[in-house]
Design a protein around this motif. Structure first.
Motif, PDB file in Angstrom:
ATOM      1  N   THR A  54       0.852  -1.197   0.000  1.00 24.43           N
ATOM      2  CA  THR A  54       0.000   0.000   0.000  1.00 24.43           C
ATOM      3  C   THR A  54       0.884   1.243   0.000  1.00 24.43           C
ATOM      4  OG1 THR A  54      -1.751  -1.152   1.188  1.00 24.43           O
ATOM      5  CG2 THR A  54      -1.791   1.257   1.275  1.00 24.43           C
ATOM      6  N   PHE A  55       0.591   2.159  -0.903  1.00 18.37           N
ATOM      7  CA  PHE A  55       1.303   3.432  -0.958  1.00 18.37           C
ATOM      8  C   PHE A  55       0.364   4.537  -0.466  1.00 18.37           C
ATOM      9  CE2 PHE A  55       5.296   2.644  -3.292  1.00 18.37           C
ATOM     10  CZ  PHE A  55       5.103   1.314  -3.649  1.00 18.37           C
ATOM     11  N   PHE A  56       0.775   5.223   0.592  1.00 17.50           N
ATOM     12  CA  PHE A  56       0.042   6.398   1.071  1.00 17.50           C
ATOM     13  C   PHE A  56       0.705   7.615   0.424  1.00 17.50           C
ATOM     14  CE2 PHE A  56      -0.906   3.243   4.296  1.00 17.50           C
ATOM     15  CZ  PHE A  56      -2.258   3.457   4.530  1.00 17.50           C
ATOM     16  N   THR A  57      -0.027   8.256  -0.487  1.00 12.61           N
ATOM     17  CA  THR A  57       0.597   9.249  -1.346  1.00 12.61           C
ATOM     18  C   THR A  57      -0.151  10.576  -1.264  1.00 12.61           C
ATOM     19  OG1 THR A  57       1.214   7.426  -2.809  1.00 12.61           O
ATOM     20  CG2 THR A  57       1.395   9.657  -3.714  1.00 12.61           C
ATOM     21  N   THR A  70       2.217   6.376 -11.273  1.00 11.89           N
ATOM     22  CA  THR A  70       1.508   5.471 -12.187  1.00 11.89           C
ATOM     23  C   THR A  70       2.068   4.045 -12.179  1.00 11.89           C
ATOM     24  OG1 THR A  70       0.935   7.346 -13.578  1.00 11.89           O
ATOM     25  CG2 THR A  70       0.766   5.184 -14.590  1.00 11.89           C
ATOM     26  N   PRO A  71       3.396   3.840 -12.168  1.00  8.04           N
ATOM     27  CA  PRO A  71       3.904   2.457 -12.224  1.00  8.04           C
ATOM     28  C   PRO A  71       3.425   1.580 -11.069  1.00  8.04           C
ATOM     29  CG  PRO A  71       5.654   3.987 -12.760  1.00  8.04           C
ATOM     30  CD  PRO A  71       4.494   4.820 -12.285  1.00  8.04           C
ATOM     31  N   TYR A  72       3.324   2.126  -9.841  1.00  8.69           N
ATOM     32  CA  TYR A  72       2.849   1.238  -8.763  1.00  8.69           C
ATOM     33  C   TYR A  72       1.339   1.065  -8.781  1.00  8.69           C
ATOM     34  CZ  TYR A  72       2.895   5.476  -5.600  1.00  8.69           C
ATOM     35  OH  TYR A  72       2.731   6.706  -5.000  1.00  8.69           O
ATOM     36  N   VAL A  73       0.632   2.065  -9.314  1.00  6.98           N
ATOM     37  CA  VAL A  73      -0.808   1.873  -9.490  1.00  6.98           C
ATOM     38  C   VAL A  73      -1.040   0.780 -10.533  1.00  6.98           C
ATOM     39  CG1 VAL A  73      -2.952   2.955 -10.282  1.00  6.98           C
ATOM     40  CG2 VAL A  73      -1.373   4.242  -8.813  1.00  6.98           C
ATOM     41  N   GLU A  74      -0.290   0.852 -11.640  1.00  7.04           N
ATOM     42  CA  GLU A  74      -0.474  -0.137 -12.718  1.00  7.04           C
ATOM     43  C   GLU A  74      -0.014  -1.522 -12.303  1.00  7.04           C
ATOM     44  OE1 GLU A  74       1.317   1.606 -16.211  1.00  7.04           O
ATOM     45  OE2 GLU A  74      -0.524   2.767 -16.643  1.00  7.04           O
ATOM     46  N   ALA A  75       0.930  -1.589 -11.352  1.00  2.40           N
ATOM     47  CA  ALA A  75       1.414  -2.898 -10.867  1.00  2.40           C
ATOM     48  C   ALA A  75       0.448  -3.527  -9.866  1.00  2.40           C
ATOM     49  CB  ALA A  75       2.794  -2.743 -10.255  1.00  2.40           C
ATOM     50  N   GLY A  76      -0.656  -2.830  -9.553  1.00  3.57           N
ATOM     51  CA  GLY A  76      -1.683  -3.427  -8.694  1.00  3.57           C
ATOM     52  C   GLY A  76      -1.505  -3.155  -7.212  1.00  3.57           C
ATOM     53  N   HIS A  77      -0.609  -2.222  -6.851  1.00  4.27           N
ATOM     54  CA  HIS A  77      -0.493  -1.846  -5.442  1.00  4.27           C
ATOM     55  C   HIS A  77      -1.617  -0.867  -5.092  1.00  4.27           C
ATOM     56  CE1 HIS A  77       3.262  -3.979  -5.215  1.00  4.27           C
ATOM     57  NE2 HIS A  77       3.682  -3.360  -6.310  1.00  4.27           N
ATOM     58  N   GLU A  78      -1.941  -0.817  -3.801  1.00 10.73           N
ATOM     59  CA  GLU A  78      -3.025   0.063  -3.361  1.00 10.73           C
ATOM     60  C   GLU A  78      -2.522   1.508  -3.246  1.00 10.73           C
ATOM     61  OE1 GLU A  78      -4.523  -0.765   0.573  1.00 10.73           O
ATOM     62  OE2 GLU A  78      -6.071   0.792   0.430  1.00 10.73           O
ATOM     63  N   LEU A  79      -3.321   2.438  -3.761  1.00 13.21           N
ATOM     64  CA  LEU A  79      -3.021   3.867  -3.613  1.00 13.21           C
ATOM     65  C   LEU A  79      -3.980   4.436  -2.569  1.00 13.21           C
ATOM     66  CD1 LEU A  79      -1.582   6.472  -4.538  1.00 13.21           C
ATOM     67  CD2 LEU A  79      -3.288   6.673  -6.365  1.00 13.21           C
ATOM     68  N   ALA A  80      -3.437   4.937  -1.469  1.00 12.76           N
ATOM     69  CA  ALA A  80      -4.273   5.429  -0.372  1.00 12.76           C
ATOM     70  C   ALA A  80      -3.943   6.890  -0.064  1.00 12.76           C
ATOM     71  CB  ALA A  80      -4.090   4.543   0.859  1.00 12.76           C
ATOM     72  N   HIS A  81      -4.775   7.491   0.778  1.00 17.36           N
ATOM     73  CA  HIS A  81      -4.783   8.938   1.011  1.00 17.36           C
ATOM     74  C   HIS A  81      -3.773   9.335   2.086  1.00 17.36           C
ATOM     75  CE1 HIS A  81      -6.454  12.941   1.253  1.00 17.36           C
ATOM     76  NE2 HIS A  81      -7.558  12.640   0.598  1.00 17.36           N
TER      77      HIS A  81
END
Ligand SMILES: [Zn+2]
Length: 284
Positions: A54-57, A70-81
């Motif tokens: 999970t990436f808190f960005t 974009t690369p970690y979103v496209e790799a299927g990792h979670e994008l969080a607030h």
């Protein structure tokens, strides 16, 4: 059957945390943007072990360097607030805090197609308004509180904490809290910081010593709980230095040997909720 879940989380602050602290010199900016070098290596490491993280960005990061996100979103990792500006909610008015949540969600939706399910406060300092605002804006879990180690719980609202009176606890809300600890965060352990106010965070600890602390918290979970969730916090620009990346890989290997199940925070929250429903049903 024991089940020991590990969430690897990365707070992708980029330059936002430095700017929010008033550190805007070319050197400060370069320090934050070093994470552009690190992120492809992190994605490759996680891929090698089949781990979703999970990436808190902060929105500021997404809008300043979408090419790193974009690369970690496209790799299927979670994008969080993680806020928009990386200012601490406790220092903001209710309206300012709400603006942070709304603007951060707009950035997240633009780059990933959906708003955040999870939130982590910059520097882990919620305001008295945070829980209410997070629920209002569709957030399902928070990861900023420290009231447990291996178990999620429902975040409370309306505590009355006054100096000369006993603490009066407020009511539980529907927001799932996925607790964290400074002792499981790479930032105080490793990052040397001289703040504009003159205070110094020493950091620069020996990575092998930190590795042993991190592994022992997992091992202890396997001794005291049949079921648990343990969350580690990293920052790409901090963990990205060579000796620390080697430590992170060793940590992953040791956790795998210990039987860890790796999940995103969102998946771990769903797992915890499903287990609670199962326990409630069995008790009927
Ligand atoms: Zn942060």
């Amino acid at each position: 059957m024991p089940r020991h879940i590990v969430c690897l989380t990365f707070d992708h602050d980029h330059v936002s945390g430095l700017i929010a602290r008033g550190m805007t010199s070319p050197t400060a900016i370069s320090r934050g943007e070093y994470d552009i070098v690190v992120i492809p290596r992190l994605i490759a490491l996680l891929e090698r072990y089949g781990i979703k993280a999970t990436f808190f960005t902060p929105g500021h990061t997404i809008d300043s360097t979408p090419g790193a996100v974009t690369p970690y979103v496209e790799a299927g990792h979670e994008l969080a607030h993680h806020g928009w500006t990386h200012r601490l909610p406790v220092n903001l008015s209710r309206d300012e805090e709400e603006e942070e949540i709304v603007r951060g969600n707009e950035s997240i939706k633009r780059i990933s197609g959906r708003t955040a399910r999870g939130y982590r406060s910059p520097a882990w300092d919620l305001s008295p308004h945070s829980i209410d605002l997070l629920l209002k804006h569709g957030i399902q879990y928070d990861s900023s509180l420290m009231g447990n180690d291996y178990e999620c719980y429902y975040a409370r609202q309306g505590d009355v904490a006054e100096l000369m009176k006993p603490l009066v606890r407020g009511h539980e809300t529907a927001l799932v809290e996925m607790p964290i600890s400074w002792s499981l965060d790479d930032y105080p352990a490793f990052e040397y910081m001289r703040l504009p106010n003159g205070s110094v965070q020493q950091g620069l600890m020996n990575a092998t010593a930190v590795l042993e602390n991190f592994v022992d918290d997992f091992t202890y979970m396997t001794r005291v709980c049949d079921y648990g969730i343990l969350t580690y916090t990293f920052h790409p620009h901090v963990i990205g230095r060579g000796h620390r990346m080697m430590m992170l890989e060793r940590l992953i290997q040791r956790l795998i040997e210990g039987g860890a199940v790796f999940m995103t925070m969102e998946a771990a929250m769903q797992d915890w909720l499903a287990r609670r429903r199962g326990i409630a049903k069995a008790a009927e």
